[in-house]
Design an enzyme around this catalytic site. Structure first.
Site, short mmCIF file in Angstrom:
data_model
loop_
_atom_site.label_atom_id
_atom_site.label_comp_id
_atom_site.label_asym_id
_atom_site.label_seq_id
_atom_site.Cartn_x
_atom_site.Cartn_y
_atom_site.Cartn_z
N ASN A 113 -10.22 12.29 12.78
CA ASN A 113 -10.56 11.82 11.43
C ASN A 113 -12.04 11.94 11.11
OD1 ASN A 113 -8.22 11.14 10.11
ND2 ASN A 113 -8.19 9.03 10.85
N LYS A 132 -7.27 9.06 17.26
CA LYS A 132 -7.15 9.53 15.88
C LYS A 132 -8.53 9.70 15.25
CE LYS A 132 -4.75 9.16 11.51
NZ LYS A 132 -3.96 8.34 10.57
N GLY A 150 0.86 -1.18 0.00
CA GLY A 150 0.00 0.00 0.00
C GLY A 150 0.89 1.22 0.00
N GLU A 164 -13.10 5.70 2.66
CA GLU A 164 -12.86 4.70 3.71
C GLU A 164 -13.97 4.76 4.75
OE1 GLU A 164 -8.32 3.77 4.19
OE2 GLU A 164 -8.60 5.90 4.58
#
Lengths: 314, 314
Positions: free
Chosen positions: A188, A184, A7, A268
Site C-alpha cells: 500500500n 499489506k 462503510g 488515508e
C-alpha cells in the site's frame, strides 16, 4: 449470521454481497448508493462471474438496523471519528467488530470506543472499485486474513474465516494480525502513495524503470520498519520483488488512494503513512523515501482539509 | 561589445535587453518572439522600472549574425545537442562563449565542441518569465557570478563582470565557478523539482510545514554532494536556512521547471538532477531524497520525450 456492513464502499459492498449470497442476514448502512440499491438491488461485476442481488436490506442510519452478531467495518479511515455514531447502535452483548480498513490504528480506535474484547482485524487483498450507484466492480484478488486484536485464542478468527469461506472468499485465520497488516503496507505505501501523487496506474509505474526501482526501495523501508515491530516472524526482503511481480498482473489498476484523489476525497494518510512512519521512527528505523512521499502527499492535500460529510463512502 | 544572444527565453531576452540599453551591439537569435520584436521591439517589465527597446536586432538564424565577441547562451539545457548548429556561425578567432544555463555539464559540452579556452560560465540568480511575444517580465533578483571554465586567470571574468555592471546588472567575477554552480543547485534542486512535480509555487511549498522541512532536507543532501567535489571553500549547512528565508520574499514565484511542465516542455532533468546526482554518487554521497525526486519527475515525463523543435525557446 446477522451482519451489518458499515462503510459500504467497494470493499463493504463486495464482501457484503458475497456474505448475503452465502446465506447470511446482511444489513448495509448506505449513503450514496441507498436510492439505487432500494430501487434495483445490488449488482456485482466480478471476474469469476457477475451476479445481482434483487433484494438488499439497505438503511440510512444504524439505529434502524439495531444489534447484530458481526459489524464489518469498511469505512475510509479518515472517517474513524464517526465510529461511535455509526457503530454503537449495532453493538449488543456479544457483537464482534471486524475492521477490514487500511493501515494502522483502526483496531486501537475501535477498542478504545467499544472494548478490545470485541475487536478483530482483517487484511483484505482486494482489487475493487465502485461503479455507478448500485454497482460494485471486482477487478481481482480478494483474499482476507482475519485475526484477533488483543483476545487470546483463534476460535473467533476461525469462525469468521469459515464464514467468509462459506461465502466463496479465500480466507484464513491469522495468529499475527500485525504481521498481516504490515505485509499489506509493503504494497500500500509505495503503490497507493506514488499512484496518487503522480496520477499514474500500477502499470504506468511498473513500466518506468526508475519508478519501479523506487517502488522496491520504498518496500524495503517498510519491511525494515515491520521487522522492528516484534512480529512473530520477520518479513523477508524478497517480499518486495515478489509483490512487484504479482503487481504486474494488475495491469492499469488504480489503487484506492489514486481514486480518492481523483474524486477529490481526503487521503488515508494517517493510517497508511503517519502511523507506520511513527512506528518505524519509534524503533529507530530510517524511512526517508516513505517520509518524503508522505510529505508530498500531505503538501498536495487541500489546506484545512476537513472531513466533509459528503466524503464518506457510507 | 558585439554580442549574440542564443536562447532568447526570459533570461536571454532580459540580460540582452539590459546589455543593449547599456550601449552594446546586441544580436538576438529569436524564434517565438521574432515577429513581435521586429514589429514593435522588446518590452521589459521590471521591478526597478519598465523600459522598451524600439529597435532590436533580431534574427532567425545565426548565419545572419556572423562572428561576435561574446556569445551569451541561455538555451534550455535539453537543447544542448543544437549547440553546433546555433553557435558555430557566431564563433570567430577570439570569441568568448558564456553559458548562463542551469545545472551541470553545459561548459563541458561547449568546450567539447568549441574548445575549453573559449568557455566561461555564469550563474544567474534571476526571477523572470516570458510574457506575450515581445515582452519579458523581470520579477526580482538578477545577480550573476561569472567565472572561467578551464582557463587560468581572472581577466576575462573581470571584463565580463564589468560589462554586466555597466549594463546595470549586479555581477562579480568568481574564482570558483563550480562552487557557484552548486550553490545555485542547492536552490534549484528542491524548488524547481518540488514545484514542478507538485504543481505548487514557492509560497505554496513554504507555507506547508512538511514541505518546508523537505526542502531543507534536500538542500542538505545537495550541500553534502557539493562539498565532496573539491570546491575552493565548503558550503555551510546554514546556507539551507538562509536560502529558505530568502525564498519567502519570492512569494508565489513559479520556478522555470514548473513553467516548463505547465507549458508541456521537456524538463531540464539531466543538468539539474542527473549530473549532480552522478557527481555525488561518484564521491559516495547518498542523496536518497534528491534521487527520489528525480525518479518521480522522470516518471511523469512523457514516454519517448523527444526534443520537439517547437519546444526550443530560441
Amino acid at each position: 449470521m446477522r451482519i451489518a456492513i458499515v462503510g459500504a464502499g467497494a470493499l463493504g459492498l463486495y464482501y457484503g454481497a458475497l456474505l448475503q449470497r452465502g446465506g447470511n442476514d446482511v444489513h448495509f448502512l448506505l449513503r450514496r448508493d441507498y436510492q439505487a440499491i432500494r430501487e434495483k438491488g445490488l449488482r456485482v461485476e466480478s471476474v469469476p462471474g457477475d451476479f445481482h442481488l434483487a433484494r438488499v436490506q439497505g438503511y440510512l442510519s444504524s439505529a434502524e438496523i439495531g444489534p447484530v452478531e458481526l459489524v464489518l467495518v469498511g469505512l475510509k479511515t479518515f472517517a474513524n471519528h464517526r465510529y461511535g455514531e455509526l457503530i454503537a447502535p449495532l453493538v449488543g452483548a456479544d457483537t464482534m467488530i471486524l475492521t477490514l480498513q487500511n493501515g494502522l490504528g483502526n483496531e486501537e480506535a475501535l477498542a478504545a470506543r467499544f472494548g478490545a474484547e470485541r475487536v478483530l482485524g482483517g487484511v483484505a487483498f482486494l482489487c475493487a472499485n465502485r461503479g455507478e450507484p448500485g454497482v460494485v466492480r471486482h477487478l481481482g484478488a480478494g483474499r482476507i486474513l482475519v485475526g484477533e486484536f488483543r483476545r487470546q485464542g483463534m476460535a473467533r478468527a476461525e469462525l469468521l474465516a469459515e464464514l467468509f469461506r462459506g461465502a466463496g472468499v479465500e480466507c484464513q485465520a491469522a495468529a499475527d494480525l500485525l504481521k498481516a497488516r504490515w505485509e499489506k503496507l509493503v504494497w500500500n505505501i509505495p503503490f497507493n502513495g506514488l499512484c496518487a501523487l503522480l496520477g499514474l496506474t500500477v502499470a504506468d509505474l511498473l513500466h518506468r524503470p526508475v519508478a519501479r526501482s523506487l517502488v522496491g526501495e520504498i518496500m524495503l523501508e517498510v519491511i525494515a520498519a515491520a521487522n522492528s515491530q516484534g512480529l512473530s516472524e520477520a518479513l523477508d526482503n524478497s517480499l518486495a520483488g515478489r509483490m512487484i511481480e504479482f503487481s504486474e498482473g494488475l495491469g492499469a489498476y488504480r489503487p484506492s488512494m489514486l481514486i480518492d484523489r481523483e474524486e477529490g476525497r481526503e487521503l488515508e494518510l494517517a493510517a497508511i503513512f503517519a502511523r507506520p512512519l511513527a512506528a518505524g521512527a519509534c524503533k529507530g528505523v530510517a524511512m526517508p523515501r516513505t517520509a518524503m512521499l508522505h510529505a508530498m502527499l500531505e503538501s498536495t492535500e487541500p489546506i484545512d482539509a476537513a472531513v466533509a460529510a459528503d466524503q464518506l463512502p457510507t
